[in-house]
Design an enzyme around this catalytic site. Sequence first.
Site, PDB file in Angstrom:
ATOM      1  N   LYS A   3       0.808  -1.231   0.000  1.00 43.37           N
ATOM      2  CA  LYS A   3       0.000   0.000   0.000  1.00 43.37           C
ATOM      3  C   LYS A   3       0.839   1.279   0.000  1.00 43.37           C
ATOM      4  CE  LYS A   3      -4.474  -1.477   1.590  1.00 43.37           C
ATOM      5  NZ  LYS A   3      -4.284  -2.889   2.000  1.00 43.37           N
TER       6      LYS A   3
ATOM      7  N   GLU B  97      -9.560   7.207   3.853  1.00 44.98           N
ATOM      8  CA  GLU B  97     -10.473   6.281   4.515  1.00 44.98           C
ATOM      9  C   GLU B  97      -9.662   5.038   4.838  1.00 44.98           C
ATOM     10  OE1 GLU B  97     -10.026   6.249   1.289  1.00 44.98           O
ATOM     11  OE2 GLU B  97      -9.708   4.085   1.044  1.00 44.98           O
TER      12      GLU B  97
ATOM     13  N   SER C  42       1.546  -9.851  -1.099  1.00 48.60           N
ATOM     14  CA  SER C  42       1.233  -8.426  -0.911  1.00 48.60           C
ATOM     15  C   SER C  42       1.577  -7.871   0.459  1.00 48.60           C
ATOM     16  CB  SER C  42      -0.247  -8.186  -1.212  1.00 48.60           C
ATOM     17  OG  SER C  42      -1.074  -9.013  -0.418  1.00 48.60           O
TER      18      SER C  42
HETATM   19  C1  LIG Z   1      -5.154  -3.897   1.696  1.00 52.14           C
HETATM   20  C2  LIG Z   1      -4.460  -5.158   1.349  1.00 52.14           C
HETATM   21  C3  LIG Z   1      -4.888  -5.971   0.278  1.00 52.14           C
HETATM   22  C4  LIG Z   1      -6.103  -5.659  -0.548  1.00 52.14           C
HETATM   23  O1  LIG Z   1      -6.058  -4.477  -1.270  1.00 52.14           O
HETATM   24  P1  LIG Z   1      -5.836  -4.454  -2.848  1.00 52.14           P
HETATM   25  O2  LIG Z   1      -6.114  -3.056  -3.226  1.00 52.14           O
HETATM   26  O3  LIG Z   1      -6.780  -5.438  -3.454  1.00 52.14           O
HETATM   27  O4  LIG Z   1      -4.430  -4.854  -3.093  1.00 52.14           O
HETATM   28  C5  LIG Z   1      -4.173  -7.118  -0.022  1.00 52.14           C
HETATM   29  N1  LIG Z   1      -3.098  -7.481   0.713  1.00 52.14           N
HETATM   30  C6  LIG Z   1      -2.668  -6.743   1.758  1.00 52.14           C
HETATM   31  C7  LIG Z   1      -1.487  -7.212   2.523  1.00 52.14           C
HETATM   32  C8  LIG Z   1      -3.337  -5.564   2.122  1.00 52.14           C
HETATM   33  O5  LIG Z   1      -2.908  -4.845   3.172  1.00 52.14           O
END
Ligand SMILES: *Cc1c(COP(=O)(O)O)cnc(C)c1O
Length: 393
Positions: A89, A111, A377
């Site tokens: 993020k 948000e 992610s």
């Molecule tokens: C917020 C988040 C997501 C989901 O958000 P996307 O916009 O779909 O990427 C996925 N993985 C992690 C670790 C997150 O913090």
Amino acid sequence: MSYLVDEKGYYGAFGGAYIPEMLYPNVEELRQNYLSIMESEEFQEEFRQLLRDYVGRPTPLFEAQRLSEKYGARIFLKREDLCHTGAHKVNNTVGQILMAQRLGKKKIIAETGAGQHGVATATVCALMGMECIVYMGEIDMERQRPNVERMKILGAQVVPATSGSKTLKDATNEAMRHWINNPSDTHYIIGSVVGPHPYPDMVARFQAVISEEIRWQLEKQTGSQAPDYVVACVGGGSNAAGAYYHYLEDPEVKLIAVEAGGLGVDSGKSAATTRLGRSGVLHGSKTLLMQTEDGQVTEPYSISAGLDYPGIGPMHAHLFTSGRGEFLDVTDEDAMKAGIELSRLEGIIPAIESAHAFAVLDRLSLERDDVVVINLSGRGDKDLETYIKWGKY
Ligand SMILES: *Cc1c(COP(=O)(O)O)cnc(C)c1O
């Protein structure tokens, strides 16, 4: 067919800017300026430097030997979990804070649902000395205490959203209301590839650094820039958009999107938007969303807060309906098992969002020399409580 945004802000039938008239000046100012700002040499220099020295990029592309052994293919992990603040993020919030500065804004609003995007926003506001207000559902504030405190330590003001279900969509409504009332000095940092045009495109471009790196890293390790599969979880879709971006126009690369099935798609407790959703307007864009017969947004559910969203970004709605992307869903239970498996096989405890992506490996009919890139992610530190409560390890 193109999978990128068109001149009018659409991805096929999805996208656009469905906003109240009062918001038009802000969104229009951004729309008119974002590309020229992003493409300027001076912006790119500062963005790249912060990604390198502050976020810690490039993140490694790690060939996971034991996971590869188990699933019978070459599996690579893109280590977004190693980014500062623990997830992808921050790539977007770094980009947007620089954008806000170029637009002459003095304040930032955002948000947040689980608090991950709020923390990433509070982080860059501290870095740049900008005032930061984060809207968060009252219920989410109770559920995600540590992230509320993190934001406060970083100097942000956290404002509870007390309307509706007191969760993410209500926080988004509050943030939009604030923006309407403070148009000239405030920038709204949206946390995924959602919202009115140009947000989905802008956020995708900031996250595109993920696939930009995968290409050269993969070439070094395999001799080819293109894998057979790119796999990513989809909440709003920003980490997936970043991982797909430079492969969108390469049909040889299969794009696998993994949604949260919750307790099962037919259980009434799910966030599998492409399975359950229809076309509609959510947070300023036309997209697929979960809704009742008469168009009321349905409460989503997932064990992972980051996937607990009733829609997907318009790029993904287009990838789904055009067939360019393959969308799969994974239950809470299977995601948790996949999270434990990755921990045991590779010594990496993933965020539960990311664990969803690993849970589809046995559904891909992989061949020995297939190359699979999974976008990892985020890291699992924030989810320790959930792992403990689940307990099966
Ligand atoms: C917020 C988040 C997501 C989901 O958000 P996307 O916009 O779909 O990427 C996925 N993985 C992690 C670790 C997150 O913090």
